[in-house]
Design a protein around this motif. Structure first.
Motif, PDB file in Angstrom:
ATOM      1  N   PHE A  12       0.825  -1.208   0.000  1.00 29.63           N
ATOM      2  CA  PHE A  12       0.000   0.000   0.000  1.00 29.63           C
ATOM      3  C   PHE A  12       0.865   1.267   0.000  1.00 29.63           C
ATOM      4  CE2 PHE A  12      -2.773   2.696   3.034  1.00 29.63           C
ATOM      5  CZ  PHE A  12      -3.503   3.271   1.999  1.00 29.63           C
ATOM      6  N   ILE A  13       1.779   1.359   0.929  1.00 26.34           N
ATOM      7  CA  ILE A  13       2.610   2.560   1.050  1.00 26.34           C
ATOM      8  C   ILE A  13       3.615   2.652  -0.099  1.00 26.34           C
ATOM      9  CG2 ILE A  13       4.304   3.758   2.474  1.00 26.34           C
ATOM     10  CD1 ILE A  13       1.397   3.874   3.509  1.00 26.34           C
ATOM     11  N   ASP A  14       4.218   1.520  -0.473  1.00 29.00           N
ATOM     12  CA  ASP A  14       5.201   1.549  -1.551  1.00 29.00           C
ATOM     13  C   ASP A  14       4.589   1.985  -2.879  1.00 29.00           C
ATOM     14  OD1 ASP A  14       7.209   0.845   0.161  1.00 29.00           O
ATOM     15  OD2 ASP A  14       7.290  -1.268  -0.444  1.00 29.00           O
ATOM     16  N   GLY A  15       3.302   1.669  -3.091  1.00 32.49           N
ATOM     17  CA  GLY A  15       2.637   2.112  -4.313  1.00 32.49           C
ATOM     18  C   GLY A  15       2.529   3.622  -4.384  1.00 32.49           C
ATOM     19  N   MET A  16       2.155   4.241  -3.257  1.00 29.05           N
ATOM     20  CA  MET A  16       2.062   5.705  -3.229  1.00 29.05           C
ATOM     21  C   MET A  16       3.442   6.342  -3.336  1.00 29.05           C
ATOM     22  SD  MET A  16      -1.002   6.434  -0.501  1.00 29.05           S
ATOM     23  CE  MET A  16      -0.582   5.125   0.671  1.00 29.05           C
ATOM     24  N   ILE A  17       4.425   5.758  -2.672  1.00 26.93           N
ATOM     25  CA  ILE A  17       5.785   6.293  -2.756  1.00 26.93           C
ATOM     26  C   ILE A  17       6.324   6.164  -4.185  1.00 26.93           C
ATOM     27  CG2 ILE A  17       8.181   5.839  -2.063  1.00 26.93           C
ATOM     28  CD1 ILE A  17       7.131   5.375   0.776  1.00 26.93           C
ATOM     29  N   ALA A  18       6.012   5.060  -4.855  1.00 32.35           N
ATOM     30  CA  ALA A  18       6.447   4.882  -6.246  1.00 32.35           C
ATOM     31  C   ALA A  18       5.925   6.016  -7.120  1.00 32.35           C
ATOM     32  CB  ALA A  18       5.977   3.534  -6.783  1.00 32.35           C
ATOM     33  N   ALA A  19       4.686   6.431  -6.865  1.00 36.77           N
ATOM     34  CA  ALA A  19       4.115   7.547  -7.629  1.00 36.77           C
ATOM     35  C   ALA A  19       4.866   8.837  -7.337  1.00 36.77           C
ATOM     36  CB  ALA A  19       2.632   7.694  -7.298  1.00 36.77           C
ATOM     37  N   ASP A  20       5.121   9.111  -6.054  1.00 37.76           N
ATOM     38  CA  ASP A  20       5.839  10.331  -5.696  1.00 37.76           C
ATOM     39  C   ASP A  20       7.262  10.339  -6.237  1.00 37.76           C
ATOM     40  OD1 ASP A  20       4.068  12.046  -4.270  1.00 37.76           O
ATOM     41  OD2 ASP A  20       4.119  10.688  -2.569  1.00 37.76           O
ATOM     42  N   LEU A  21       7.937   9.197  -6.177  1.00 38.17           N
ATOM     43  CA  LEU A  21       9.299   9.126  -6.706  1.00 38.17           C
ATOM     44  C   LEU A  21       9.333   9.472  -8.187  1.00 38.17           C
ATOM     45  CD1 LEU A  21      10.704   5.910  -4.978  1.00 38.17           C
ATOM     46  CD2 LEU A  21      11.391   8.270  -4.536  1.00 38.17           C
ATOM     47  N   ARG A  22       8.303   9.063  -8.916  1.00 35.72           N
ATOM     48  CA  ARG A  22       8.245   9.311 -10.352  1.00 35.72           C
ATOM     49  C   ARG A  22       7.593  10.652 -10.671  1.00 35.72           C
ATOM     50  NH1 ARG A  22       9.556   4.772 -13.182  1.00 35.72           N
ATOM     51  NH2 ARG A  22       8.274   5.252 -15.021  1.00 35.72           N
ATOM     52  N   ASN A  23       7.411  11.483  -9.632  1.00 32.78           N
ATOM     53  CA  ASN A  23       6.809  12.825  -9.756  1.00 32.78           C
ATOM     54  C   ASN A  23       5.360  12.784 -10.228  1.00 32.78           C
ATOM     55  OD1 ASN A  23       9.028  14.181  -8.769  1.00 32.78           O
ATOM     56  ND2 ASN A  23       9.834  14.777 -10.775  1.00 32.78           N
ATOM     57  N   ILE A  24       4.670  11.670  -9.934  1.00 28.75           N
ATOM     58  CA  ILE A  24       3.231  11.591 -10.204  1.00 28.75           C
ATOM     59  C   ILE A  24       2.540  11.867  -8.876  1.00 28.75           C
ATOM     60  CG2 ILE A  24       1.384  10.225 -11.267  1.00 28.75           C
ATOM     61  CD1 ILE A  24       3.567   8.446 -12.488  1.00 28.75           C
TER      62      ILE A  24
ATOM     63  N   LYS B   1      16.629  10.590  -8.555  1.00 27.36           N
ATOM     64  CA  LYS B   1      16.905  11.868  -7.888  1.00 27.36           C
ATOM     65  C   LYS B   1      16.141  11.971  -6.572  1.00 27.36           C
ATOM     66  CE  LYS B   1      17.009  16.834  -9.006  1.00 27.36           C
ATOM     67  NZ  LYS B   1      16.078  17.429  -8.021  1.00 27.36           N
ATOM     68  N   ASN B   2      14.854  11.601  -6.607  1.00 26.48           N
ATOM     69  CA  ASN B   2      14.018  11.745  -5.412  1.00 26.48           C
ATOM     70  C   ASN B   2      14.380  10.737  -4.328  1.00 26.48           C
ATOM     71  OD1 ASN B   2      12.607  13.920  -6.478  1.00 26.48           O
ATOM     72  ND2 ASN B   2      11.046  12.625  -7.415  1.00 26.48           N
ATOM     73  N   LEU B   3      14.876   9.565  -4.726  1.00 31.69           N
ATOM     74  CA  LEU B   3      15.350   8.611  -3.725  1.00 31.69           C
ATOM     75  C   LEU B   3      16.475   9.218  -2.900  1.00 31.69           C
ATOM     76  CD1 LEU B   3      15.432   5.105  -5.465  1.00 31.69           C
ATOM     77  CD2 LEU B   3      14.320   5.656  -3.289  1.00 31.69           C
ATOM     78  N   ALA B   4      17.331   9.969  -3.570  1.00 29.84           N
ATOM     79  CA  ALA B   4      18.468  10.577  -2.876  1.00 29.84           C
ATOM     80  C   ALA B   4      18.069  11.839  -2.117  1.00 29.84           C
ATOM     81  CB  ALA B   4      19.563  10.904  -3.890  1.00 29.84           C
ATOM     82  N   GLU B   5      17.208  12.646  -2.714  1.00 27.67           N
ATOM     83  CA  GLU B   5      16.895  13.960  -2.154  1.00 27.67           C
ATOM     84  C   GLU B   5      15.648  13.980  -1.278  1.00 27.67           C
ATOM     85  OE1 GLU B   5      16.677  16.768  -5.323  1.00 27.67           O
ATOM     86  OE2 GLU B   5      18.789  16.487  -5.913  1.00 27.67           O
ATOM     87  N   GLY B   6      14.762  12.990  -1.449  1.00 28.04           N
ATOM     88  CA  GLY B   6      13.531  12.962  -0.683  1.00 28.04           C
ATOM     89  C   GLY B   6      12.315  13.324  -1.517  1.00 28.04           C
ATOM     90  N   ILE B   7      11.139  13.158  -0.906  1.00 24.94           N
ATOM     91  CA  ILE B   7       9.861  13.392  -1.565  1.00 24.94           C
ATOM     92  C   ILE B   7       9.269  14.713  -1.085  1.00 24.94           C
ATOM     93  CG2 ILE B   7       7.451  12.590  -1.632  1.00 24.94           C
ATOM     94  CD1 ILE B   7       8.508   9.749  -1.612  1.00 24.94           C
ATOM     95  N   GLU B   8       8.709  15.447  -2.008  1.00 25.04           N
ATOM     96  CA  GLU B   8       8.060  16.720  -1.690  1.00 25.04           C
ATOM     97  C   GLU B   8       6.750  16.461  -0.945  1.00 25.04           C
ATOM     98  OE1 GLU B   8       8.056  20.846  -1.762  1.00 25.04           O
ATOM     99  OE2 GLU B   8       9.504  19.638  -2.888  1.00 25.04           O
ATOM    100  N   LEU B   9       6.606  17.088   0.219  1.00 24.49           N
ATOM    101  CA  LEU B   9       5.353  17.023   0.976  1.00 24.49           C
ATOM    102  C   LEU B   9       4.847  18.441   1.194  1.00 24.49           C
ATOM    103  CD1 LEU B   9       6.141  14.398   3.797  1.00 24.49           C
ATOM    104  CD2 LEU B   9       4.995  14.015   1.608  1.00 24.49           C
ATOM    105  N   SER B  10       3.624  18.691   0.736  1.00 26.48           N
ATOM    106  CA  SER B  10       3.032  20.016   0.916  1.00 26.48           C
ATOM    107  C   SER B  10       2.505  20.153   2.343  1.00 26.48           C
ATOM    108  CB  SER B  10       1.883  20.219  -0.078  1.00 26.48           C
ATOM    109  OG  SER B  10       0.829  19.316   0.196  1.00 26.48           O
ATOM    110  N   GLU B  11       2.240  21.375   2.765  1.00 30.25           N
ATOM    111  CA  GLU B  11       1.727  21.611   4.110  1.00 30.25           C
ATOM    112  C   GLU B  11       0.379  20.923   4.344  1.00 30.25           C
ATOM    113  OE1 GLU B  11       1.456  22.274   7.874  1.00 30.25           O
ATOM    114  OE2 GLU B  11       3.274  22.689   6.724  1.00 30.25           O
TER     115      GLU B  11
END
Length: 349
Positions: free
Chosen positions: A29-41, A317-327
């Motif tokens: 469940f969580i890895d699916g959402m993270i996969a989207a964020d890593l790919r900038n989706i 890039k995002n694996l190294a730098e992290g995922i963007e989280l909005s407020e």
């Protein structure tokens, strides 16, 4: 701000387990959402976490349900998602397809009583990593006007395809049949941004840059009649073949917290090794990709890219730098922390 992937993952898995998931299903469940964020989706990333759990809390998604997978012929699977979490249903159906294709060369699954599963690319990429070619389509609530119409009757009905390569990253086509996915409208609302005027019509059938107006209006199919045709074909497969609702009868997943979704998926997996050695296929794919990338660039372009190449680079890039989280997402994390009794501390990168 960007936050470490491991910290987000640990927090998400801990909350999901407290909400009722097994360790394995929580990771899926969580890895699916993270996969989207890593790919900038980001429209399908961790921004959806609270929405999925809201459906569980209102009793319209069963967080503990497991799909019923019945092999109806050597290469075909009929799947009842049993109103479970979309990630659980889709991942385990794809796993069953991979195992079936190893035996018979190809597998096709038709799924009913499923729910929103995030990006289809997560599932087809998993199959491609096992040396398979994979396709997946699903239908979704009516948000898109048929070509020439001003009323939503079809879903964004995405199609996802992954093909393994050798030296190159795998080819990944993961797209809605609308100009954009509905999640991009929702994300623009959450973040207070306007949208391009070619994405959607308002309730009066006029072009709009207001995501709130678009949310109550209708999205447009990509490529006019071409996107419309694909969306309709996908609805036929998921509704008429798989037995799920058609798009006109699927409730709005994150707005309607009173009705099960009964979304449909169709998946197909091909075992490359049943046709030729995998390494020979990969070499051939690499050679083809090389020839495509040698094409001289058009004006204002730096070069030709293979589908999925931009997202692959973003993921590294995002694996190294992290995922963007909005407020707004961080606020939801704090609420989940309090509700489920999981410590919330995610350091900034």
């Amino acid at each position: 701000m960007k936050y470490p992937v491991d910290s987000i993952r640990r927090f998400g898995i801990a909350v999901s387990i407290k909400a009722g998931m097994t360790q394995q299903n929580a990771e899926i469940f969580i890895d699916g959402m993270i996969a989207a964020d890593l790919r900038n989706i980001r429209s399908h990333g961790i921004t959806k976490f609270r929405g999925y759990l809201s459906r569980v809390e209102h009793g319209v998604s069963d967080i503990q349900a497991e799909p019923s997978i019945v092999r109806t012929a050597p290469s075909t699977l009929a799947v009842d998602g049993c109103n479970g979490m979309g990630s659980t249903v889709a991942w385990k159906t794809m796993e069953a397809c991979i195992q079936t294709a190893r035996e018979t060369g190809v597998a096709f699954a038709a799924v009913k009583n499923a729910s929103h599963h995030g990006i289809g690319g997560y599932y087809v990429m998993h199959a491609a990593e096992q040396g398979m070619i994979a396709f997946e389509v699903c239908n979704s609530p009516k948000l898109v006007a048929p070509f020439g119409g001003a009323k939503p009757l079809l879903g964004t009905n995405p199609i996802s395809i992954a093909i393994p390569a050798g030296q190159h990253p795998m080819l990944v086509c993961d797209m809605a049949t609308s100009v954009v996915a509905k999640g991009k409208i929702a994300l623009a609302i959450k973040e207070g941004r306007s949208i391009p005027d070619h994405w959607a019509l308002d309730a009066e059938g006029r072009k709009t840059t207001d995501p709130v107006a678009a949310n109550v209006g209708t999205l447009l199919p990509f490529g006019g009649p071409k996107g419309y045709a694909l969306a309709l074909i996908i609805d036929v497969l998921c509704h008429c073949l798989a037995g799920a609702n058609d798009s006109q009868h699927i409730p709005r997943v994150f707005e309607n917290l009173a009705e099960p979704s009964n979304i449909g998926y169709c998946m197909c997996v091909i075992d490359i090794g049943k046709f030729l050695p995998l390494h020979a296929f990969q070499q051939s794919v690499d050679e083809l990709f090389d020839s495509i990338k040698r094409c001289p660039p058009a004006e204002d372009f730096r070069g030709v890219l293979i589908p999925g190449e931009i997202e692959f680079a973003a993921a590294q890039k995002n694996l190294a730098e992290g995922i963007e989280l909005s407020e707004p997402v961080l606020k939801e994390f704090r609420e989940l922390s309090e509700k489920y009794g999981v410590d919330f501390y995610i350091p900034q990168n």
